[in-house]
Design an enzyme around this catalytic site. Structure first.
Site, PDB file in Angstrom:
ATOM      1  N   HIS A  98       0.835  -1.196   0.000  1.00 60.04           N
ATOM      2  CA  HIS A  98       0.000   0.000   0.000  1.00 60.04           C
ATOM      3  C   HIS A  98       0.871   1.248   0.000  1.00 60.04           C
ATOM      4  O   HIS A  98       1.266   1.733   1.060  1.00 60.04           O
ATOM      5  CB  HIS A  98      -0.904  -0.007   1.238  1.00 60.04           C
ATOM      6  CG  HIS A  98      -1.828  -1.185   1.305  1.00 60.04           C
ATOM      7  ND1 HIS A  98      -1.398  -2.434   1.662  1.00 60.04           N
ATOM      8  CD2 HIS A  98      -3.155  -1.304   1.042  1.00 60.04           C
ATOM      9  CE1 HIS A  98      -2.425  -3.279   1.628  1.00 60.04           C
ATOM     10  NE2 HIS A  98      -3.497  -2.623   1.260  1.00 60.04           N
ATOM     11  N   HIS A 143     -27.534 -15.593  25.541  1.00 62.35           N
ATOM     12  CA  HIS A 143     -26.503 -15.368  26.554  1.00 62.35           C
ATOM     13  C   HIS A 143     -25.750 -16.639  26.937  1.00 62.35           C
ATOM     14  O   HIS A 143     -24.838 -16.574  27.755  1.00 62.35           O
ATOM     15  CB  HIS A 143     -27.126 -14.732  27.807  1.00 62.35           C
ATOM     16  CG  HIS A 143     -27.445 -13.279  27.627  1.00 62.35           C
ATOM     17  ND1 HIS A 143     -28.271 -12.819  26.638  1.00 62.35           N
ATOM     18  CD2 HIS A 143     -27.030 -12.171  28.304  1.00 62.35           C
ATOM     19  CE1 HIS A 143     -28.367 -11.496  26.710  1.00 62.35           C
ATOM     20  NE2 HIS A 143     -27.620 -11.078  27.705  1.00 62.35           N
TER      21      HIS A 143
END
Lengths: 664, 664
Positions: free
Chosen positions: A32, A476
């Site tokens: 990059h 949960h």
């Protein structure tokens, strides 16, 4: 301006970064270039005017921390490391960008000896972890004073970093805590991989950060004087972190590809590189940095040598206790008090034989450890009374000038908490632990992985670890989480079966200086199985025979956590029927896998093996062998009182007994 | 005010919610009374004055959607469902709150027939998924017009929801897209589990939302007229979503526990319940709602019956094609064109024998599917050119009034993308797919799990699925992700080995109306192995003999994805040495596990088994048996060109050959 004898300009120094970045990416044929070229000017100002660091003493505890959150721009980091004089970051390493075994991998990997404070690449992690650095700085400052701890955390962050949700959690908390030593330089280049950020991102980012309680400043990121003024202003903040929005041009210097996503993640190509060399007046061969430019950079790298010497003198001038405490805290070793504290606690538990939830046992262990180990800094993501993470007598780190304390209120920010913990561990001086429900290990997962990859001692306290939490139901109830966590390399997953093992597992977690640990703890009560005290940490081998068979061992029940109790019940029933049955408690698969084959074989036994764990089967076959049986969860849980759920899903002592008998 | 013959006041109607919530939590001995009591007034205004819904026709496609993001306040949802007249939500179900098999589990579980649009509980998911509902509404509105699609998505969200990072991602995108049909009612009660939200949360939340491009309104959440005016105002927005900050008192009505975290997550207790009955003038026995109050609520539930009838008439008045398209889109079935499109594509691939990365094969499949299946709506978290998710000719959903299109630019918001996809799948009318790097499955994990739990057809396109991505290095190389995803119940993990299998896996994902799928796809090229065309979807059995042994089968190589190529190379070498070797391609463990034992045994074979996958071992022992060998990743990856990495980690055809020979 006469160039002959003058010092190279800051602009020329910045162009050295641009050239190295484009040349290295070109040589690697991947990488990059756009971000390093766009932020070269900002970075040059920071590293030549402000950053307190000494490449000759790179692990100086009081150095400023620099974090390249936008890790894909790694060549910016490597160029700075090379230019400022980190010895091992040679030009040959730059040439080996993205090659096997180089110091210059695709994304920066933590190595303070190179000036790389953390591993970055997964967006959002750097800027969020930086909040943990800044918090650790203030906490250790509160403990050791300005003479020893007085530094700033700087971040370069991209649009992508700020789009990630974790940046919200961590930066909101940074504002709440008033972490004035945190300065984020936002690379506001308006370009992402898909194209213009306008495609998907139209936040008023400074307004967003002001809503968190930050200062914000906006500058042209190529106006070096303006950048310098902005950083100087940010450094005067006494009560708020600062975001500096640096409007930049991605790939700045590349005449045809700048300001376009075409320079974001691909080499510029030979033609554009040649054009760039002309455009930025950089008539040097690839990887060549002229001596005068390199000298100027090395001088920047030497700026803080005097500050380092002065700091060393201040450390030497401390009284012996303070110096020892400081060195212990920043030495990243095993705390001296750990073993004795745990052994004493175990003796008491074995004598008292409490029936505690292992989360309660964990709280009890912390009540002993926190007063004994000054480095421990705990917290919870708004589940303090459920996670039992706050030790008796520990004090909240309130923030906004009040940083003395051992406990952080993270709010409902599990991912942010994990990033802050990693930052604290990386910073040094503290050993972070933090709690949430084990279900929300999923929210923290990118940061748990990063802790493992970075080999950092972050200790995650995950309570409510199965259907044993009962009525809160399947949203949960962790089912797959043990398997998913065991899959992460270099993560120690600990699921203790009683209060003694819980203390032992805490010892293992704190001793583990080179990696993170997770304690999976029950909501519901379990009896104490380890009623005979041993100073030895039996959990350290990962699995061990908790109860040997009477007579010939015909069956072995392998269990973890709360299911050790079921195993013990089943063993009693089987022994009553004359079937010699051993119970193996397996608090950690990772540690057991490290044992030698003879130990493993002795523990696992030759007979029928039954594994019992209120969780998914994935991974169990390794221990069960070809004639084994697994008793656990077939899918998601349900909402009901936990005793009913264990029956409903057939995870019972009776089921274990039946399975053994069916196989014999 | 004369009470005798008057209609019950809105306040009295709200008190019915309060009473049911406190009574049900008390009976269950667990749960969260504070939130339903605090938001009862707001919910009463919404359900009696605004919400367009018909409990007699609960799956009406054009109903407003109501999402209780703060799922712990589930009794608010259940009370509303019962009171407004959803038939199955009887008072007996309310009495069975949090009991096994009830319709009233601890957290709401998706069931539109009860008015429950999605499963909530993990904070942040509801408000973020709601953005997907609101987007799907606009997309289907653009397709079918106001006559058929013209509704609003309402959310009740808590402090915790807004602290979660995913709320940042999704709400930022909602502002960007200008989703004016989204109205979030924020329960601003200043209380969380640890105590006052001031402990950790001092954002200026309305300012934050304005920075995203939202409208914000602040009201007293107990001033019903003010709440009504605020919602009315929000409904006039033409270009922005709206946040209504409702300042409330948690546990409102409980004289001693209101405004305290003591009423957040625990029963009030008998004394406080008695005191509350007095304070709110509710002299009725537990679970008793007087007839007049129930009648008033039922009338509220019947408000939209006329609107439903009118809508039905409009649907009937459509031309046959439009009606059929609408019913197909909202019918949630298997698209009619799917099978033929895939079979034709496979025939072409088998003939052409391309060497494509499977991500390219996926893009090619989408080029065929997207024009054929109008419901497909794709996107990527800012990795469009890498994920190959944008089909030729597909059009961006730009937002801000422009919602015609098939492609969403999610920005660098993986978690937000996953929540939006779930919301679109739940809303109906569209089949969402979205791409990111497989590494960032970790970022989306809470929502991937929720898709599995909710049985929704969200299709996750995860490219760059191993060290085969090369230079980006260990931060971007999934190692443990396959295992971690395989651990999630009801998630179909698909790792195709060539372009034909990729097309087949797409078919399986789109056919799977009752659950999510993940396609794990390579960055690097692989050859086409399936060169003989079959109309049959061979991947549907999860694993199959791709290449049978010549002669007696002595060894079986089990492989997935890119490693199928290695397996084929190894087979050639072994056969050359006279060792009969089969290759089994295993695109999906879940599907293979569903096959009968005889099929499994025939596929796996009796000989030596070698599993090869560039990933962690966890889970492989199930398929390898007691004499098996696994060749894969021992830990994290490295940064280098991928061919070097495969060699470095010993994942090669030579290694497979050696392993087979060593065992024979």
């Amino acid at each position: 301006m006469s160039a002959a004898t003058a010092q190279p300009s800051l602009q020329t120094m910045a162009n050295a970064i641009r050239a190295l970045a484009m040349d290295a990416v070109e040589a690697a044929k991947s990488g990059h270039p756009g971000m390093p070229m766009g932020m070269a000017d900002v970075a040059t100002v920071l590293f030549t005017k402000f950053l307190k660091f000494d490449p000759k003493n790179p692990t100086w505890a009081d150095r400023d921390r620099f974090i390249l959150s936008a890790g894909h721009g790694s060549m910016l980091m490597y160029a700075l490391s090379h230019l400022t004089g980190y010895e091992r970051m040679t030009i040959d390493e730059i040439k080996r960008f993205r090659q096997l075994g180089s110091l210059t991998p695709g994304h920066p990997e933590v190595d303070p000896s190179l000036g790389i404070e953390m591993t970055t690449g997964p967006l959002g992690q750097g800027v969020s972890t930086a909040v943990g650095f800044a918090l650790a700085e203030r906490i250790t400052n509160a403990r050791f004073g300005d003479a020893l701890v007085d530094h700033t955390t700087y971040v370069i962050a991209s649009d992508g970093d700020l789009m990630e949700g974790v940046s919200h959690e961590a930066c909101s908390l940074a504002g709440h805590l008033g972490l004035n030593r945190l300065i984020v330089l936002w690379d506001d280049n308006h370009i992402s991989i898909d194209g213009s950020t306008d495609l998907s991102f139209t936040d008023d980012t400074p307004a967003r950060f002001r809503s968190y309680g930050w200062n914000t400043i906006s500058v042209d990121g190529h106006d070096m004087a303006a950048v310098e003024a902005a950083i100087a202003q940010a450094r005067t903040s006494t009560d708020k972190p600062t975001l500096i929005a640096c409007r930049t041009i991605i790939g700045k210097g590349a005449p045809n590809k700048a300001n376009s996503h075409s320079c974001h993640g691909s080499p510029l190509g030979a033609d554009e590189i040649a054009a760039t060399r002309t455009a930025i007046d950089w008539p040097h061969a690839p990887f060549v940095v002229p001596d005068d430019v390199l000298s100027a950079w090395r001088a920047a790298g030497a700026r803080s040598a005097d500050a380092f010497a002065a700091w060393t003198a201040r450390l030497d001038a401390q009284d012996a206790d303070t110096r020892a405490a400081f060195q212990a805290a920043f030495g990243r070793g095993v705390p001296a008090a750990l073993n004795d504290t745990i052994v004493a606690l175990k003796a008491k538990i074995s004598a008292d034989k409490p029936s505690w939830a292992t989360r309660v046992a964990s709280g009890n262990t912390l009540d002993a450890l926190v007063p004994a180990i000054a480095e421990l800094v705990g917290g919870s993501a708004d589940l303090t009374p459920s996670n039992n993470t706050k030790a008796k007598g520990s004090v909240d780190v309130e923030g906004r000038g009040k940083f003395a304390g051992q406990y952080v209120r993270y709010g409902v920010r599990e991912h942010g908490m994990a990033t802050l913990m990693n930052g604290m561990a990386l910073h040094g001086g503290v050993i972070p632990y933090g709690g949430t429900f084990m279900q929300f290990a999923d929210y923290c997962r990118p940061s748990i992985r990063l802790a493992a990859l970075m080999k950092q001692r972050s200790i995650f306290v995950m309570t409510h670890d199965s259907i044993g939490l009962g009525e809160d139901g399947p949203t949960h109830q962790p089912v797959e989480h043990l398997a998913a966590l065991r899959a992460i390399p270099n993560l120690l997953v600990l699921r203790p079966g009683d209060a003694v093992e819980t203390a032992e597992c805490w010892q293992l977690a704190v001793e583990r200086v080179n990696g993170p640990s997770i304690l999976a703890l029950t909501r519901q009560n379990v009896p104490t199985h380890r009623t005979e005290h041993t100073a030895e940490n039996r959990s350290a081998r990962g699995a061990y025979v908790l109860a040997e068979a009477e007579g010939v061992r015909k069956a072995t029940i392998l269990a973890t956590g709360s299911e050790v109790s079921l195993a013990m019940e089943a063993r009693a029933a089987l022994q009553a029927d004359g079937i010699g049955t051993a119970v193996v408690s397996m608090p950690s698969w990772e540690l057991f896998a490290e044992q030698d084959a003879a130990y493993q074989a002795a523990v696992l036994g030759d007979g029928v093996r039954v594994g019992v764990e209120a969780a998914a089967r994935l991974g169990w076959d390794r221990w069960l062998g070809s004639n084994g049986v697994f008793i656990g969860m077939p899918g998601f849980g349900e909402s009901a009182p936990y005793q009913e759920l264990y029956k409903h899903f057939g995870i019972t002592a009776e089921a274990v007994v039946s399975a053994v008998k069916a196989r014999l």
